[in-house]
Design an enzyme around this catalytic site. Structure first.
Site, PDB file in Angstrom:
ATOM      1  N   GLU A 250      -5.309   7.967   7.300  1.00  0.00           N
ATOM      2  CA  GLU A 250      -4.069   8.810   7.775  1.00  0.00           C
ATOM      3  C   GLU A 250      -5.011   9.543   6.553  1.00  0.00           C
ATOM      4  OE1 GLU A 250      -0.402   9.507   7.475  1.00  0.00           O
ATOM      5  OE2 GLU A 250       0.493   7.467   8.341  1.00  0.00           O
TER       6      GLU A 250
ATOM      7  N   ARG B 103      -1.462   9.681  11.273  1.00  0.00           N
ATOM      8  CA  ARG B 103      -2.298   9.311  12.201  1.00  0.00           C
ATOM      9  C   ARG B 103      -3.632   9.325  12.595  1.00  0.00           C
ATOM     10  NH1 ARG B 103       0.097   3.638  12.442  1.00  0.00           N
ATOM     11  NH2 ARG B 103      -1.567   2.480  12.797  1.00  0.00           N
TER      12      ARG B 103
ATOM     13  N   ARG C  57      -2.608   9.552  16.891  1.00  0.00           N
ATOM     14  CA  ARG C  57      -2.115   8.546  16.967  1.00  0.00           C
ATOM     15  C   ARG C  57      -1.531   8.080  18.779  1.00  0.00           C
ATOM     16  NH1 ARG C  57       2.745   6.313  14.313  1.00  0.00           N
ATOM     17  NH2 ARG C  57       2.785   7.504  12.448  1.00  0.00           N
TER      18      ARG C  57
ATOM     19  N   GLU D 197       0.904  -1.318   0.016  1.00  0.00           N
ATOM     20  CA  GLU D 197       0.093  -0.089   0.088  1.00  0.00           C
ATOM     21  C   GLU D 197       0.990   1.371   0.517  1.00  0.00           C
ATOM     22  OE1 GLU D 197      -2.528  -0.123   3.528  1.00  0.00           O
ATOM     23  OE2 GLU D 197      -2.466  -2.563   2.562  1.00  0.00           O
TER      24      GLU D 197
ATOM     25  N   LYS E 153       2.345   4.929   1.160  1.00  0.00           N
ATOM     26  CA  LYS E 153       2.529   4.864   2.378  1.00  0.00           C
ATOM     27  C   LYS E 153       2.246   6.819   2.477  1.00  0.00           C
ATOM     28  CE  LYS E 153       5.421   5.263   6.592  1.00  0.00           C
ATOM     29  NZ  LYS E 153       5.086   6.796   6.631  1.00  0.00           N
TER      30      LYS E 153
END
Length: 511
Positions: free
Chosen positions: A265, A221, A236, A214, A216
């Site tokens: 994200e 996050r 996060r 996938e 990045k």
């Protein structure tokens, strides 16, 4: 219970490198608390890990250091755990004009009642900087020992509850059914799964086997919880930032689902749909009020859908469910076991302006809060998230600015010190713009812990992304490894030290 008992145990834990000895000391204390002061279990556990339930209470290093210096220690212990907790409540509730003076007065009076050892402990709790080795992992094992439960059962309850104090209460005073009953709860965040690092997509694929490769994304996050029309967004570090991201809330509220927990994200895009620089995303993400830049959410995992927990389902199942509930919002990627295909996806991600790829074993379960080999991130330039331990005053054009950074890697297992400690791996002053120099000088002076000559040692709370050309063996640093040609890429205000890269990851680069 007297606070002195917590302090004595914390000192005993800090004085040994033996994990077994740490667990035994903490387990003994936890049993005593459960028997003598059961209502203080959660409070005591939170204090031991330096994370009181009140969070930050508006006390900084400078003010606390000055106040402590003016407060002679008491000869005998008299403060209770309950009394310290009450002080934290009062400090947290103090705000408005004159609040700093009120806090100073409260602290000074309290510290004068504390012994020297208790003062050190109180300061550590207030600054979130207890270096006792009594970190979450060790304490979870101690809870298992004290309660007579399998460590895996307590560990899972701790990860899913997101509250070590509540886990302690259940482990020490509840039943096995109570522990097994701790599960995902929509609206209560869980620790995110973390990724290891590899040099190439092919190397990562060799470790995972068939995998979802996938993009990045270069964003922040997020973990998004939806229950009906109620949507909450967490970072996060599990901070609730719902009020900062109304556009994300709007998008998730429109999905064809009643309940969901989504992992992903968020980032800002330019007019052509390409990602804007990370700093722009973080500037928008950290704003208390809406700004012109719009955050767009992308998701790569789903943990719960309409009453069904998916943590223990393989990634293949979770990705299929994600495609059903969030079409058009999935991070691009393909399932493959072919190294050439993985390399192609990596090139496509880079061409689109992203960081690289994450290679995820297609049969992997979601391990909340854990870093393993099931998820592996691959970036074309080797970058590692490290923690700033200190900074040296610059010279020449950098006179008056804190410049050369001392960098530490995370040691979760305690291989080179206490579990959860930071191991120095190098220094760098490269890659720092004037803007970053100004920013870090102001920040580091605000979190200064002590000075030694021209070096300012800081609270180890700041994560910085460092690009390197590799590592080399070194007898200078305790981890036996030093960075080669390190330079600053950016600061990661979205990460805390426990999310930094490990000393083991850096050592794996040695040839």
């Amino acid at each position: 219970m007297l606070l002195a008992e917590l302090v004595s145990t914390a000192d005993a834990v800090a004085s040994t490198r033996s994990r077994k000895a740490k667990v035994e000391a903490l387990a003994g204390l936890l049993r005593r608390i459960a028997e003598e002061s059961p209502r203080e279990v959660g409070t005591a556990v939170a204090m031991l890990v330096g994370k009181p339930r009140q969070g930050r209470v508006g006390v900084g290093w400078r003010g606390l250091s000055r106040t402590r210096g003016e407060a002679p220690p008491a000869a005998q212990p008299s403060i209770t755990v309950e009394g310290f907790d009450a002080l934290l409540d009062r400090l947290a509730a103090t705000s408005g004009a004159g609040s700093e003076a009120v806090r100073t007065g409260l602290l000074a009076a309290f510290l004068r009642r504390a012994t020297e050892r208790e003062q050190r402990f109180i300061v550590g709790v207030l600054l979130g900087e207890l270096r006792t080795g009594a970190l979450e992992g060790v304490l979870v094992d101690a809870l298992a020992s004290a309660g007579g439960w399998p460590a895996a059962l307590v560990r899972r309850a701790a990860m899913l509850s997101g509250d070590l104090g509540e886990t302690a209460r259940i482990a020490l005073m509840g039943t096995e059914e109570d522990l097994r009953g701790v599960g995902l709860l929509v609206g209560r965040p869980v620790l995110p799964m973390l990724a290891a690092s590899a040099a190439t997509p092919a190397e990562a694929l060799a470790a995972t086997g068939e995998a979802s490769v996938e993009f990045k994304l270069d964003g922040a996050r997020i973990q998004v919880h939806r229950s009906g029309d109620d949507v909450r967004v967490f970072t996060r570090s599990l901070a609730d930032v719902t009020h900062r991201v109304p556009e994300v809330v709007h998008v998730v509220r429109a999905l064809p689902v009643r309940e969901a927990i989504l992992d992903g994200e968020t980032l800002t895009l330019d007019e052509g749909g390409a990602p804007r620089p990370f700093q722009e995303t973080m500037s928008r993400f950290g704003a208390e009020r809406a700004r012109d830049a719009v955050l767009h959410p992308w998701f790569f995992d789903v943990l719960h859908v309409d009453g069904r927990d998916l943590l223990d389902e393989p990634l293949a199942v979770r990705r299929a469910e994600l495609a059903r509930v969030a079409p058009g919002l999935i991070v691009p990627g393909e399932v493959t076991a072919d190294p050439d295909t993985a390399e192609r996806i990596s090139r496509e991600a880079l061409a689109a302006g992203h960081e690289g790829v994450v290679v995820k074993a297609i049969g992997s379960l979601y391990s909340a809060g854990r870093r393993g080999s099931s998820w592996i991130k691959v970036k074309p330039v080797a970058t590692y998230d490290l923690v700033v331990l200190a900074a040296e005053w610059g010279s020449g054009r950098r006179q008056g600015w804190l410049s050369n950074l001392h960098l530490g890697a995370y040691d979760p297992s305690g291989e080179f010190g206490e579990p959860g400690s930071l191991v120095m791996v190098g220094k760098t002053f490269k890659g720092l713009t004037d803007e970053l120099l100004r920013w870090q000088t102001e920040r580091f002076l605000d979190i200064e812990a002590r000075r030694d000559g021209h070096t300012v040692f800081v609270e180890p709370t700041t994560v910085v992304e460092i690009a390197i050309d590799g590592v080399q063996r070194s007898s200078r640093y305790p981890g036996g490894v030093a960075l080669r040609f390190a330079r600053v890429k950016r600061y990661r205000e979205d990460k805390d030290p426990a999310a930094a890269d490990t000393i083991q990851s850096l050592r794996s680069l040695l040839t």
